[in-house]
Scaffold this active site. Structure first.
Site, PDB file in Angstrom:
ATOM      1  N   ASP A 127       0.852  -1.186   0.000  1.00 15.71           N
ATOM      2  CA  ASP A 127       0.000   0.000   0.000  1.00 15.71           C
ATOM      3  C   ASP A 127       0.891   1.241   0.000  1.00 15.71           C
ATOM      4  O   ASP A 127       1.815   1.369   0.836  1.00 15.71           O
ATOM      5  CB  ASP A 127      -0.907   0.013   1.231  1.00 15.71           C
ATOM      6  CG  ASP A 127      -1.956   1.102   1.168  1.00 15.71           C
ATOM      7  OD1 ASP A 127      -3.034   0.850   0.597  1.00 15.71           O
ATOM      8  OD2 ASP A 127      -1.679   2.209   1.679  1.00 15.71           O
TER       9      ASP A 127
ATOM     10  N   ASN B 167      -2.621  12.855  -3.307  1.00 16.32           N
ATOM     11  CA  ASN B 167      -3.721  13.235  -4.205  1.00 16.32           C
ATOM     12  C   ASN B 167      -4.250  14.615  -3.869  1.00 16.32           C
ATOM     13  O   ASN B 167      -4.510  15.438  -4.753  1.00 16.32           O
ATOM     14  CB  ASN B 167      -4.851  12.210  -4.100  1.00 16.32           C
ATOM     15  CG  ASN B 167      -4.861  11.230  -5.256  1.00 16.32           C
ATOM     16  OD1 ASN B 167      -4.200  11.423  -6.254  1.00 16.32           O
ATOM     17  ND2 ASN B 167      -5.625  10.153  -5.112  1.00 16.32           N
TER      18      ASN B 167
ATOM     19  N   ASP C 179      -2.902   9.512 -10.444  1.00 14.77           N
ATOM     20  CA  ASP C 179      -2.977   8.459 -11.452  1.00 14.77           C
ATOM     21  C   ASP C 179      -1.614   8.218 -12.093  1.00 14.77           C
ATOM     22  O   ASP C 179      -1.217   7.069 -12.338  1.00 14.77           O
ATOM     23  CB  ASP C 179      -4.003   8.823 -12.520  1.00 14.77           C
ATOM     24  CG  ASP C 179      -5.434   8.768 -12.010  1.00 14.77           C
ATOM     25  OD1 ASP C 179      -5.647   8.171 -10.937  1.00 14.77           O
ATOM     26  OD2 ASP C 179      -6.332   9.306 -12.679  1.00 14.77           O
TER      27      ASP C 179
ATOM     28  N   GLU D 164      -4.876   2.467  -3.959  1.00 12.66           N
ATOM     29  CA  GLU D 164      -3.418   2.492  -3.969  1.00 12.66           C
ATOM     30  C   GLU D 164      -2.835   1.194  -3.408  1.00 12.66           C
ATOM     31  O   GLU D 164      -1.647   1.118  -3.104  1.00 12.66           O
ATOM     32  CB  GLU D 164      -2.903   3.684  -3.140  1.00 12.66           C
ATOM     33  CG  GLU D 164      -3.132   3.587  -1.655  1.00 12.66           C
ATOM     34  CD  GLU D 164      -4.507   4.097  -1.206  1.00 12.66           C
ATOM     35  OE1 GLU D 164      -4.632   4.446  -0.021  1.00 12.66           O
ATOM     36  OE2 GLU D 164      -5.431   4.171  -2.034  1.00 12.66           O
TER      37      GLU D 164
END
Length: 462
Positions: free
Chosen positions: A350, A358, A367, A393
């Site tokens: 992770d 983000n 992305d 993620e």
């Protein structure tokens, strides 16, 4: 045919009865003529009832007996120019219609001898002329009947042949509709091509994956797939048919391009060891056109289904396997580990602080980070390892036949391959030989959260 002759004999019996009921020459032997009529009627009944068991030679015997009955009627009529001789024409025309040419000519010979004999037994004016006119009429009429019958039979045979070819194509189309792979479709079309054309073998050629030639992907030949014809070098009919998109006919072979939306996608070939027999060229071309069209559609359908399958099993953003594909692969790996006893490792990874990344840089940047991480990790794992985007993620990795120390090295390599300034936490566990896929993933998740709780940017084994 036996029942047709039975009807003719019944009609002859009816007309013979009328000739005796109506005014007739006084010198006729009525008893003999009525016995002739009874014999014709009985024969007709026998032919009708025994039609299902009638053999060809029995029909010839029945015609010969009919000829003798006509001869007997002429003899006992005691009339010059007896109208009973017209029945010879009935028998003769039926012989040319129902029998093969040799048997019909034999029957004509029987008639000629019988009529010649009866003309010598009673006073008849111009017997030679009568014999020539009667036998000649039968011969000429028989030839016309034979020609017309031959044409009708040829057309019927052609219709049956076309119907059979269409049945083969329809059966192939039905079977093709059940195949979802190009390999299965190719096998079906090759078998159908052999059945429809009477060929000794059939093969399907498609562009090779490297684009350098044509490879044989399906064939009726044993172990014949895999052969390659390069696009450069010696000219071959397969290559010419593919590049031109036009059908080619060579000695003992036909090459049919598979064209879809004006693009040639393959070549279907059929070969004969000897001269082609049984299928007219026009029909052969037509059936090959139909099979080629069905094959083209089947290949397109198989490609579409394969593409949809890849889409259904691939993460759209990263190009990695998605969770569905990874779950299926993990179950297969567990089953294989049970049978082989090989070690199996599972890791959950992770990205650290991805939400904050983000929020700070925007979702497009997030992305791009996911795509960069995926590309970097794909370079760091082995061809046998399966990396998937598990969700958001979070990523999952299954390491088949990998000892614990080697598995730890691989996962650490992924942690080190993170883009500058980014980190990842990972949980690594090893299959205990009993647990199912849900259990081992649950343990890997627990190890991952342990790594997060221990400060992130680390690999924790469990």
């Amino acid at each position: 045919m036996a029942r047709v002759l039975a009807i003719l004999l019944l009609l002859a019996a009816l007309m013979g009865s009328l000739t005796l009921i109506l005014p007739h020459p006084p010198g006729a032997n009525e008893t003999a003529l009525w016995s002739n009529i009874a014999l014709a009627g009985a024969t007709a009944v026998g032919l009708w009832l025994g039609a299902g068991r009638m053999r060809p030679w029995m029909l010839q015997v029945a015609l010969a007996l009919s000829t003798l009955a006509v001869t007997r009627a002429i003899y006992f009529s005691n009339e010059e120019g007896s109208f009973y001789s017209l029945w010879y024409v009935w028998v003769g025309l039926f012989a040319f219609f129902a029998l093969d040419r040799r048997a019909a000519l034999a029957q004509l010979g029987v008639t000629a001898i019988a009529y010649g004999w009866v003309l010598t037994q009673a006073p008849h004016g111009s017997p030679v002329v009568r014999w020539l006119m009667t036998v000649g009429t039968i011969a000429i009429g028989g030839v016309l009947v034979d020609v017309l019958t031959g044409r009708v039979r040829a057309r019927a045979q052609a219709a049956r042949s076309r119907a059979r070819l269409l049945e083969v194509v329809a059966a192939a189309a039905h079977e093709l509709s059940r195949h979802t792979t190009s390999e299965g479709a190719g096998d079906v079309v090759c078998r159908a091509a052999v059945e429809a054309t009477g060929a000794t073998s059939a093969s399907l050629w498609q562009p090779a994956s490297d684009g350098l030639g044509l490879t044989r992907t399906a064939t009726t030949l044993a172990g014949g797939t895999g052969a390659v014809i390069p696009f450069v070098g010696t000219r071959t009919d397969e290559r010419e048919a593919f590049t031109s998109g036009k059908q080619r006919l060579a000695a003992g072979a036909l090459f049919e391009p598979l064209v879809l939306d004006d693009v040639t996608v393959g070549v279907l070939t059929v070969h004969w060891r000897a001269e082609r027999l049984g299928v007219p060229m026009d029909e052969l071309r037509q059936v090959m056109d139909l099979l080629a069209l069905e094959c083209s559609l089947a290949l397109q359908r198989a490609e579409t289904l394969a593409r949809l399958e890849r889409v259904a099993r691939t993460d759209e953003l990263t190009g990695l396997a998605n969770r569905r594909a990874w779950d299926e692969h993990l179950r297969r790996e567990i089953e294989w580990a049970k049978r082989s006893g090989a070690p199996l490792a599972v890791a959950m990874l992770d990205l650290d602080h991805f939400k904050e990344y983000n929020d700070r840089h925007g979702h497009p940047a997030g992305d791009r980070l996911l795509k960069a991480v995926s590309a970097s990790w794909e370079q760091a794992i082995r061809a046998t390892d399966v990396l998937a985007r598990y969700g958001g993620e979070e990523f999952a990795l299954v390491l088949s036949a990998t000892p614990p120390d080697e598995a730890l090295v691989i996962v650490e390599r992924l942690r080190s391959a993170m883009p500058t300034g980014q980190h990842v936490s990972a949980g690594l566990v090893f299959w205990d030989g009993k647990e199912d896929d849900l259990a081992i993933v649950g343990r890997a998740d627990g190890a991952l959260y342990g790594a997060k709780g221990a400060g992130r940017d680390r690999v924790l084994t469990g």
